[in-house]
Design an enzyme around this catalytic site. Structure first.
Site, PDB file in Angstrom:
ATOM      1  CD  GLU A  90      12.184 -10.365  -0.005  1.00 10.73           C
ATOM      2  OE1 GLU A  90      13.392 -10.249   0.196  1.00 10.73           O
ATOM      3  OE2 GLU A  90      11.331  -9.712   0.628  1.00 10.73           O
ATOM      4  CB  CYS A 103       4.888 -16.892   4.269  1.00 12.91           C
ATOM      5  SG  CYS A 103       4.192 -15.252   4.054  1.00 12.91           S
ATOM      6  CB  CYS A 110       1.321  -4.594  -2.607  1.00 13.32           C
ATOM      7  SG  CYS A 110      -0.345  -4.801  -1.926  1.00 13.32           S
ATOM      8  CB  CYS A 114      -1.211  -1.197   4.217  1.00 13.57           C
ATOM      9  SG  CYS A 114      -2.609  -2.126   3.549  1.00 13.57           S
ATOM     10  CB  CYS A 117       2.621  -3.135   4.461  1.00 15.86           C
ATOM     11  SG  CYS A 117       3.122  -4.678   3.681  1.00 15.86           S
ATOM     12  N   GLY A 157       1.956  -8.782  -1.885  1.00 18.29           N
ATOM     13  CA  GLY A 157       0.776  -8.658  -2.737  1.00 18.29           C
ATOM     14  C   GLY A 157      -0.517  -8.941  -2.014  1.00 18.29           C
ATOM     15  CD  GLU A 158      -5.609  -8.454  -0.782  1.00 18.61           C
ATOM     16  OE1 GLU A 158      -5.148  -8.024   0.286  1.00 18.61           O
ATOM     17  OE2 GLU A 158      -6.382  -9.445  -0.839  1.00 18.61           O
ATOM     18  CB  SER A 189      -3.636 -13.061   4.714  1.00 16.40           C
ATOM     19  OG  SER A 189      -3.697 -11.897   5.514  1.00 16.40           O
ATOM     20  CG  LEU A 213     -10.272  -5.635  11.785  1.00 17.81           C
ATOM     21  CD1 LEU A 213     -11.279  -5.850  10.686  1.00 17.81           C
ATOM     22  CD2 LEU A 213     -10.819  -6.154  13.117  1.00 17.81           C
ATOM     23  CB  CYS A 331       3.982  -9.763   9.501  1.00 15.76           C
ATOM     24  SG  CYS A 331       3.611 -11.368  10.172  1.00 15.76           S
TER      25      CYS A 331
END
Ligand code: SAH
Length: 342
Positions: A90, A103, A110, A114, A117, A157-158, A189, A213, A331
């Site tokens: 997406e 974005c 991922c 977390c 998320c 994803g990271e 990010s 963070l 987000c």
């Protein structure tokens, strides 16, 4: 067959040389691919016909196909893209005044799981290739006939877990022969992948770095983000200092406000301490609801007090008005195929 959009301009020059062609063809191809929106090699009209045919045989073209789109009344638009192997990612387009921010996703799923998320809920499938990262943006550019002004690598994803492909995508977007998107209009990010932060620092590009963070306390952060066990807060902050010392741009801390978890004045003071030392900006994001996750955003008053407390401590902070929540494009809500249907 390689997707031609996976190649940086240097790699494309090399590929043309290997085909016995002059290297300047790479610049011409970049203009077709990234400026003029070509979608087939036969549109490269300043290339001899036989070269177009050889390109056709050597490279594939176009790696993402829009499958479905949802638009929110606030202007945010989420597109579900189908990849060549049938996977989905997406992408969110966020218009704001003159800005058109895209974005983009960098992985299918991922690995990092977390607790807050949606992107990690379905596990990890695979990395995106550079052409699939860049392709999300090109597809939206073509659809709206307007190039995005800003890119944030904040989708699924990271990014720093797919560092080689991310860096290639950045270079492709940045190349003056193509889109020529300035590095300072791009933001990476990360959940805090230390080697990736250091690598970004060595690029010497003016890319913006955002660190997710979410808590200034190591133990609490570890409860939200398993990655904190591998790269504890102290190491992430050290990598941030090295990044700044290497000439990187200012750092932003993303901080999701979660009711009853990290929203007290004590939490704000701890965060202010860290932000102050690194002269970092803080971007507060009230938690966006994700089905099945046991968190909520604090009430508006608590969010405002938290913001005020940071500002009183001299920290540059903003409270993000999250967009696109009604279409699950906010987000943390991106989840590929399942996300669009949920
Ligand atoms: N993996 C990278 C890129 C994803 S960015 C990273 O972690 O930074 C997505 C941003 O949305 C991150 O700041 C992430 O922490 C935040 N986010 C994730 N889930 C959220 C939720 N439910 N509500 C608000 N923000 C969320």
């Amino acid at each position: 067959m390689d997707d031609i959009r996976d190649l940086t301009i240097e790699e494309l020059r090399e590929a043309f040389r290997a085909m016995g062609e002059p290297a300047y063809r790479a610049g011409q191809a970049f203009a077709w691919l990234y400026r003029k929106g070509a979608t087939r090699f036969d549109q490269f009209t300043d290339f001899p016909r036989d070269l177009r045919v050889r390109l056709e045989e050597r490279f594939s073209f176009g790696a993402v196909a829009p499958e479905e789109a949802l638009e929110s009344p606030d202007g945010t638009r989420k597109t579900l893209f189908r990849l060549a192997d049938g996977e989905f990612v997406e992408t969110v387009l966020i218009p704001s005044g003159e800005r058109r921010t895209v974005c983009v996703s960098t992985q299918v799923g991922c690995k990092f799981a977390c607790a807050f998320c949606a992107s990690g809920l379905g596990g990890f499938k695979r990395d995106l290739r550079p052409g699939e990262i860049v392709g999300q943006l090109l597809s939206l550019r073509d659809e709206f006939d307007a190039a995005p002004t800003n890119v944030v690598f904040m989708g699924m994803g990271e990014p720093l877990d797919n560092c080689d492909n991310l860096v290639k995508a950045v270079r492709i977007l940045n190349a003056p022969e193509g889109l020529g998107l300035a590095a300072r209009r791009m933001t990476v990010s990360t959940s805090g992948i230390v080697p990736g932060i250091e690598r970004l620092g060595t690029l010497g590009m003016q890319i913006n770095l955002s660190i997710s963070l979410h808590s200034a306390d190591d133990e609490k952060r570890g409860r939200l983000m398993p990655v904190n066990r591998k790269y504890p807060l102290a190491e992430v902050l050290k990598a941030c200092r090295n990044y700044l010392a290497a000439g990187g741009r200012m750092i932003t801390f993303e901080y999701i406000l979660i009711r009853g978890f990290n929203d007290t004045s004590g939490d704000a003071d701890k965060l202010a301490g860290i932000a102050h030392r690194l002269k970092a900006k803080v971007n507060l994001i009230p938690f966006s609801p994700v089905r099945g996750l046991p968190f909520a955003a604090p009430d508006a008053g608590t969010c405002r007090s938290f913001l005020a407390r940071l500002r009183e401590a001299g920290v540059a902070a903003t409270l993000r008005q999250s967009k696109g929540g009604d279409i699950r494009a906010a987000c943390g809500q991106l989840a590929g195929k399942t996300g669009v249907r949920s």
